[in-house]
Write a protein that holds these residues in place. Structure first.
Motif, short mmCIF file in Angstrom:
data_model
loop_
_atom_site.label_atom_id
_atom_site.label_comp_id
_atom_site.label_asym_id
_atom_site.label_seq_id
_atom_site.Cartn_x
_atom_site.Cartn_y
_atom_site.Cartn_z
N PHE A 167 -7.81 -1.09 -1.24
CA PHE A 167 -7.03 0.12 -1.00
C PHE A 167 -6.79 0.86 -2.31
O PHE A 167 -6.99 2.08 -2.40
CB PHE A 167 -5.71 -0.24 -0.33
CG PHE A 167 -4.82 0.94 -0.03
CD1 PHE A 167 -4.94 1.63 1.16
CD2 PHE A 167 -3.86 1.36 -0.95
CE1 PHE A 167 -4.13 2.73 1.44
CE2 PHE A 167 -3.04 2.45 -0.69
CZ PHE A 167 -3.18 3.14 0.51
N CYS B 73 0.80 -1.22 0.00
CA CYS B 73 0.00 0.00 0.00
C CYS B 73 0.84 1.28 0.00
O CYS B 73 0.34 2.35 0.34
CB CYS B 73 -0.96 0.00 1.19
SG CYS B 73 -2.17 -1.35 1.13
N ASP C 66 -8.09 -6.68 1.08
CA ASP C 66 -7.90 -5.33 1.62
C ASP C 66 -6.91 -4.53 0.76
O ASP C 66 -7.10 -3.32 0.55
CB ASP C 66 -7.39 -5.40 3.06
CG ASP C 66 -8.43 -5.96 4.03
OD1 ASP C 66 -9.62 -6.01 3.67
OD2 ASP C 66 -8.03 -6.37 5.13
#
Length: 528
Positions: free
Chosen positions: A199, A68, A195
């Motif tokens: 993101f 991320c 996830d």
């Protein structure tokens, strides 16, 4: 399936080798933004970016240390969001490269998992119960790493020794240290990857090309367990991000389309016979005329029968893992190869630099590339220093460039109407102007004999439901890369020529016979 794929022509960008805007010798995200108009002018309207996340770069970014966070050498997360926005403003889409099967040993997940004391990430990777216990001969595992942690165990690796396998479970559990696919730790890994996807999708990403997509579940005969994992991920995306596109690096379209991917690549591995066409001792597209496309066509037809109407197969000009096309074909031969790539079903992929005929270089390995490094050299933009890639000293470039006096450049190619660049651009325009040549158009192979030339197929227009349109457009594509002329029976009636290459204007389709000069291609729109 996302409707924008119907019209998509992809351009793969290796970020560190595209354009350097801060003079450190490494390409960056602002450099990609600065060249979006170039990609659009070529005719490509979708990008695939190789990994641009934080990494120690032992495997050029395929060893992720933070999914991320953009690696500082490329810019910032804000730069990547700006890339999404700038691409969308031009009617373009952007796919990121997701590496779901493994991470770097420097990822915080691995550091926590490697601790002796049990914690919530202890099961994030595939560990044995003792450093003395080998992983064994388990499908989906490429080796083992041991002696690098205080934890008493050995960890499975997917590729290089510093790429530990994430734990999605075992389809067949044979040892007490192996997790079932529905074990809490395996499900937690799956959720963590969801996830990561969320993101970037929330920030404007349009989807993902998924690296080693078939590698997730271990000890998985037939890969049915891995297929189930991807089906679950696809269900999550369909619910939360229905327009998100997934493309697999798998090479088995019948499995990947069933798994929920929109597309699968026909690649240098697997059973596609892709290499027979472009990258072997006697490529079918070489003018020597000693190649054989029949095994490719037979395999393509089998896969088409299994996947047609449910997903797409994609044929790339190359990628970061293959020797460049120019190593096997010269620019004139490459024109014929692109005539094939741009007239087949699925979404075409152009590897950066292939549109100008960049050479494969014999260079020292950089960041785990080895022979692949020669296909990753910096883009050659113009006649200036470092061929327009960077203002850094040549010695500081990520990979050295082609130093031949005739090294092709974008500037020179665009100035020459007869260049490979202009041919690729024309082909993309022809594809886009003719619905039969689109991603979902039907295909019927009319001529492909073993060890012979030409290759002939008919593309037919389909509607949104996948049904061939009655009275819709039909296009006959005929390709003869061999230097010798050919003549075959061909019971079709042409209405007009849509595209001709080489001496293609001299191609004749009359009285049920197709006559083609050597090294030619022609697209006929058919009558009726």
């Amino acid at each position: 399936m996302s409707s924008w794929l119907d019209d998509a022509v992809f351009y793969e960008i290796y970020p560190q080798s595209f354009l350097d805007t801060n003079s450190d010798g490494i390409g960056d995200l602002p450099g990609i933004i600065a060249r979006l108009d170039y990609v659009r002018e070529l005719g490509c309207n979708a990008l695939w970016l190789n990994p641009c996340f934080v990494s120690p770069f032992g495997d050029a970014g395929y060893d992720v240390a933070d999914y991320c966070q953009v690696a500082p050498r490329y810019g910032t997360n804000d730069d990547l969001v700006r890339l999404f926005d700038e691409a969308h403003a031009r009617g373009m889409h952007v796919l990121l490269d997701l590496v779901p099967g493994h991470t770097s040993i420097e990822h915080p997940w691995f550091r926590e998992s490697a601790k002796a004391a049990p914690n919530e990430l202890s099961g994030r990777y595939v560990w044995t119960d003792s450093v003395w216990t080998p992983v064994g001969d388990v499908s989906g595992v490429n080796g083992v790493l041991r002696g690098v942690s205080e934890r008493d165990g050995a960890v499975a690796v997917n590729f290089y020794a510093f790429q530990p396998s994430l734990n999605y479970g075992f389809a067949e559990v044979t040892e007490p240290w192996q997790s079932a696919m529905d074990a809490p730790e395996a499900l937690a890994t799956r959720q963590a990857m969801k996830d990561v996807m969320a993101f970037w999708l929330e920030r404007g990403c349009d989807g993902f090309r998924c690296d080693m997509a078939g590698s997730l579940v271990k000890n998985d005969p037939g890969q049915e367990g891995t297929i189930k994992v991807w089906q679950d991920i696809r269900a999550f995306l369909d619910d939360a991000y229905p327009e998100a596109v997934l493309i697999s690096e798998w090479g088995e379209p019948d499995k990947t389309i069933r798994a929920g991917f929109h597309m699968d690549f026909l690649l240098q591995f697997g059973t596609s016979h892709y290499l027979d066409l472009f990258r072997c001792e006697h490529p079918w597209f070489a003018r020597e005329g000693a190649g054989d496309a029949s095994a490719f066509v037979a395999t393509y037809q089998r896969n088409l029968d299994l996947t047609d109407g449910r997903g797409l197969m994609c044929i790339p000009s190359g990628n970061h893992d293959m020797e460049r096309l120019r190593r096997f074909l010269d620019p004139e031969e490459m024109k014929l190869a692109f005539a094939f790539i741009m007239s087949m079903p699925g979404c075409p992929f152009v590897y950066y630099g292939d549109e100008i005929g960049m050479r494969h270089l014999d260079v020292t390995s950089v960041e785990g590339g080895y022979i692949r490094t020669g296909a990753r050299s910096p883009m050659q933009w113009g006649a200036g220093g470092n061929l327009g890639f960077s203002n850094a000293p040549a010695s500081e470039l990520y990979i050295r460039q082609d130093d031949a006096p005739d090294a092709p450049t974008v500037e020179a190619e665009m100035a020459d109407e007869g260049s490979l660049w202009h041919e690729v651009r024309r082909l993309i325009a022809v594809r886009r102007a003719n619905p039969a040549l689109g991603a979902k158009g039907a295909i019927e192979f009319a001529c492909c004999e073993q060890g012979a030339y030409p290759l002939v197929y008919v593309r037919s227009e389909r509607d949104a439901s996948g049904t061939v349109v009655p009275g819709g457009q039909r296009v006959l594509v005929a390709l003869n890369p061999a230097a010798r002329p050919v003549e075959i029976p061909c019971p079709y009636e042409p209405a007009r020529v849509l595209y001709a290459l080489g001496s293609g204007e001299e191609c004749q389709l009359t009285d049920g016979r197709l006559r083609m000069p050597g090294a030619s291609a022609v697209f006929f729109e058919l009558a009726g």
